[in-house]
Scaffold this motif. Structure first.
Motif, PDB file in Angstrom:
ATOM      1  N   GLY A  20     148.858  28.986  36.146  1.00  0.00           N
ATOM      2  CA  GLY A  20     147.634  28.964  35.362  1.00  0.00           C
ATOM      3  C   GLY A  20     146.539  29.819  35.956  1.00  0.00           C
ATOM      4  O   GLY A  20     146.700  30.469  36.989  1.00  0.00           O
ATOM      5  N   SER A  21     145.390  29.804  35.302  1.00  0.00           N
ATOM      6  CA  SER A  21     144.286  30.701  35.674  1.00  0.00           C
ATOM      7  C   SER A  21     143.735  30.423  37.060  1.00  0.00           C
ATOM      8  O   SER A  21     143.132  31.293  37.684  1.00  0.00           O
ATOM      9  N   ASP A  22     143.910  29.190  37.578  1.00  0.00           N
ATOM     10  CA  ASP A  22     143.391  28.852  38.915  1.00  0.00           C
ATOM     11  C   ASP A  22     144.500  28.887  39.961  1.00  0.00           C
ATOM     12  O   ASP A  22     144.431  28.197  40.981  1.00  0.00           O
ATOM     13  N   ALA A  23     145.505  29.720  39.725  1.00  0.00           N
ATOM     14  CA  ALA A  23     146.675  29.756  40.613  1.00  0.00           C
ATOM     15  C   ALA A  23     146.299  29.957  42.072  1.00  0.00           C
ATOM     16  O   ALA A  23     146.889  29.344  42.966  1.00  0.00           O
ATOM     17  N   ALA A  24     145.333  30.813  42.350  1.00  0.00           N
ATOM     18  CA  ALA A  24     144.971  31.146  43.732  1.00  0.00           C
ATOM     19  C   ALA A  24     143.970  30.166  44.337  1.00  0.00           C
ATOM     20  O   ALA A  24     143.561  30.329  45.489  1.00  0.00           O
ATOM     21  N   VAL A  25     143.581  29.155  43.586  1.00  0.00           N
ATOM     22  CA  VAL A  25     142.572  28.196  44.030  1.00  0.00           C
ATOM     23  C   VAL A  25     143.247  26.972  44.653  1.00  0.00           C
ATOM     24  O   VAL A  25     144.250  26.468  44.133  1.00  0.00           O
TER      25      VAL A  25
END
Length: 556
Positions: A467-472
């Motif tokens: 998803g869009s927050d993969a690196a978070v």
């Protein structure tokens, strides 16, 4: 006559030059035609993509990620007519680890490079040898005696780690937490694997250097470099550079391990000579394999095989756990709200088990009571001594509450640890050999004799997967209504999957939870600088330069 010779020689030189240029052009055209469908780093005739690998070796995972933003599978031609394939596609991972598993062994490319360190251990073998070791290891991990022995050892060294950390907190000193975790896991695997007390995590500073640990880490680093060094065999033959250093470090590692094996064999011989004497049975891994070597499939197991078995357990039980705890501490220091929430879960757990007052122990409150009892002067004189005694008591009582069943209550801690393992997988790149030509589910053609690696580190940062927050860093992605919910093993590949699923997964989580629970119940960590922490290029994802932090005692 001289003029004629010069003329002929000149003409020949020109013709040779033209021929060489033509050969280079033709070779380049042929090279480009052969690799025209490859997607990935820029490559050159003869050199392939070796230049890019060497230039970006210190940041290899970041470098590969830039190519994965465009293609889920990439190919990197290398010297000596080899191709390194890389993928982050979960469907491809499933194909490699399950659907067409027999076609993707460790392979000669991997084994050749790692043989000097891992030998014929479970992480460096294929076929019948791999199946036999895996079957044996699976049986051993299922034994209650080993599980209980491991759990007791994890608690013992978690207490020792917390006591050392308490000294740092009392003095307000910073220390490399990765070094402490490495020492703690080395001591615990020393006891579980060898049945010896290595003693690298002592009760006082400065902590002793451990020659075995230093040599093992250096050897690990050098063999990993072999994968991008086309000249490593020549260096090995000439005994220059890192290859000369590698042999020196392997000798140190071997001297230690073979010494332990000899000691264990002598103890067994003495025990058999006195059968009537009451002697407790050893539960460590070497002793268990020595038992097995006296009968069945492992009869007459050589010291070399025992050495390989033990070192494979070391890399599995020491490095992976220590680096995960290090990255977790880093993430908690960077995300204080997550650290606070984890602490509150642990404190509530403590209160449920022992009662509200005991579960909310506070050194500040206890210190006031001590001052009233002993008087101001006597209390101040003995403050550090009393503080450490109180901490040791509280930590020991808390760790007694931690076991397989009670730890299941700590859903947020499970989420924190799993999110750490997702973003910072202990093994960031997992290579496999290719036995026969094959086509991956995404349509990529793989030529036999080469190497394909899937990248858990890069997969964790793919928006297409997470998803869009993969690196978070977001532990909540693992929770549904406050309960931990796992993901597909082909998406979360930290513990491999399919037939190669890590046998020590439950044991690893047990140690991680015991140590993380103990440390985060009593301490919070603040970094001494805000610089970005980079990984060190090894088989495992350790931190380059360590993690300098100041532990602070939780007081509320």
């Amino acid at each position: 006559m001289l003029h004629l010779v010069e003329s002929v020689w000149g003409s020949t030189y020109v013709m040779q030059t033209v021929a060489v240029v033509c050969a280079i052009v033709v070779s380049s055209i042929g090279y480009n035609l052969r690799h025209r469908n490859y997607k990935g780093p820029k490559s050159y005739p003869l050199l392939g993509a070796a230049i890019g690998h060497i230039q970006n070796y210190h940041r290899l995972h970041h470098w590969l990620l830039t190519f994965f933003q465009k293609n889920s599978t990439i190919a990197a031609p290398m010297p000596i007519n080899q191709v390194f394939y890389y993928t982050v596609d979960p469907a491809n991972v499933k194909h490699i680890l399950k659907t067409n598993f027999p076609n993707y062994p460790k392979g000669e490319v991997f084994q050749d490079r790692m043989q000097i360190l891992l030998g014929d251990g479970i992480f460096n073998t294929d076929g019948e040898m791999w199946r036999t070791q895996r079957k044996t290891a699976a049986a051993e991990f299922s034994l209650k005696a080993l599980r209980d022995f491991s759990a007791d050892s994890f608690k013992e060294y978690a207490c020792q780690l917390a006591n050392v950390t308490a000294q740092l907190a009392f003095e307000g000193r910073s220390y490399d937490m990765q070094d402490l975790y490495m020492r703690m896991t080395l001591d615990s695997i020393g006891k579980i694997g060898f049945g010896v007390n290595i003693g690298s995590l002592s009760d006082s500073f400065p902590l002793p250097e451990n020659e075995f640990a230093i040599a093992f880490d250096r050897a690990n680093e050098i063999v990993t470099q072999r994968f991008i060094d086309p000249l490593w065999k020549l260096k090995r033959f000439l005994q220059v550079g890192g290859e000369a250093d590698l042999n020196r470090n392997i000798r140190i590692v071997d001297d230690f391990v073979y010494g332990v094996i000899a000691k264990r064999k002598l103890e067994r011989k003495e025990r058999k000579a006195k059968p009537d004497a009451e002697q407790p049975e050893k539960a460590d891994i070497i002793s268990r394999f020595l038992d097995l070597s006296e009968s069945g499939a492992h009869a007459n197991m050589s010291d070399k095989i025992l050495r390989d078995v033990v070192l494979n357990f070391v890399i599995a039980g020491r490095d992976t756990t220590a680096v995960t705890l290090s990255w977790m501490t880093y993430m908690l220091a960077e995300h204080p709200a997550v650290a606070r929430r984890l602490y509150e879960e642990l404190r509530a757990f403590h209160q449920r088990k022992v009662g509200a007052r005991a579960g909310t122990w506070s050194w500040a409150r206890e210190w006031e009571e001590i001052r009233q009892q002993l008087g101001e002067e006597e209390a101040e004189r003995r403050k550090k001594e009393l503080y450490l005694e109180s901490m040791q008591k509280q930590v020991a009582e808390f760790t007694k509450l931690l076991n397989y069943e009670s730890l299941k209550e700590l859903n947020y801690m499970q989420a924190v640890l799993t999110e750490t393992l997702r973003l910072f997988p202990a093994v960031p790149l997992d290579p496999k050999g290719i036995l026969e030509d094959d086509v991956l589910p995404d349509g990529t053609f793989l030529k036999k004799g080469n190497l394909i690696s899937y990248s858990p580190w890069c997969m964790a940062r793919m928006k297409s997967i997470w998803g869009s927050d993969a690196a978070v860093f977001n532990p909540d992605r693992w929770l549904q209504s406050g309960v931990f919910v796992p993901e597909s093993e082909y998406k979360f590949t930290t513990f491999q999957a399919g037939l190669r699923t890590c046998l020590g997964k439950d044991s690893a989580y047990l140690q991680l939870k015991i140590v993380a629970g103990t440390m985060c119940r009593f301490f919070e960590f603040r970094r001494t600088s805000n610089h970005y922490i980079m990984y060190r290029m090894m088989a495992t994802l350790s931190m380059q330069g360590g993690l300098d932090a100041v532990p602070h005692l939780r007081t509320d």
